[in-house]
Design a protein around this motif. Sequence first.
Motif, PDB file in Angstrom:
ATOM      1  N   ARG A  22       0.850  -1.198   0.000  1.00 54.78           N
ATOM      2  CA  ARG A  22       0.000   0.000   0.000  1.00 54.78           C
ATOM      3  C   ARG A  22       0.879   1.238   0.000  1.00 54.78           C
ATOM      4  O   ARG A  22       1.754   1.395   0.834  1.00 54.78           O
ATOM      5  N   ALA A  24       0.331   5.186   0.349  1.00 52.18           N
ATOM      6  CA  ALA A  24      -0.655   6.197   0.727  1.00 52.18           C
ATOM      7  C   ALA A  24       0.019   7.563   0.640  1.00 52.18           C
ATOM      8  O   ALA A  24       1.123   7.744   1.163  1.00 52.18           O
ATOM      9  N   ARG A  30      -4.258   6.747  -3.038  1.00 48.70           N
ATOM     10  CA  ARG A  30      -3.787   5.478  -2.501  1.00 48.70           C
ATOM     11  C   ARG A  30      -3.614   4.469  -3.624  1.00 48.70           C
ATOM     12  O   ARG A  30      -4.400   4.443  -4.568  1.00 48.70           O
ATOM     13  N   ASP A  32      -3.042   0.252  -3.912  1.00 47.43           N
ATOM     14  CA  ASP A  32      -2.950  -1.068  -3.294  1.00 47.43           C
ATOM     15  C   ASP A  32      -2.572  -2.067  -4.371  1.00 47.43           C
ATOM     16  O   ASP A  32      -3.103  -2.009  -5.486  1.00 47.43           O
TER      17      ASP A  32
END
Length: 153
Positions: A22, A24, A30, A32
Amino acid sequence: MSVWPAWEVQEGGGATAWFNVRLAFTDGARVDALAVVAEGQVSIEDVRAQPALSLDDLAVFADWIEGPLFEACGAGPAEGDDEPTGSRRARPAWPRGVEGRWLLAQEYRAAQEDGVDPVLAVMCATGHSRRKSLRMIAQARDAGYLTPRHVRR
């Protein structure tokens, strides 16, 4: 960036490891991903980004996460790996057509006999995602190399 292990498959003298990744950002964006580390190389299985990544960003995504992934799994690029960075490929060559379906069926049955998850064995052997591996298993069933999944009695 956060990296945590998803699962690992030991085979022979090596291992293939899947990691959740991940990224961020401070503006709320974001990314993933599900990444695979095998034989000192990184492959990306799945990516979800909010907002969406540009094609240029997606093309270099493996480079962004390579260092933290190798740190997380205690590995590094394969020795003697002189391959240019832009042409990475963690997936081994897998034959197509009849030969590929037959080999896939052999892997599947061997895993069943050993008492391990046959789908994971196929994923490890082919280097494909779970979804693609399930499609390939279905093709091997359709070709008659594996028994039908559901047998009516």
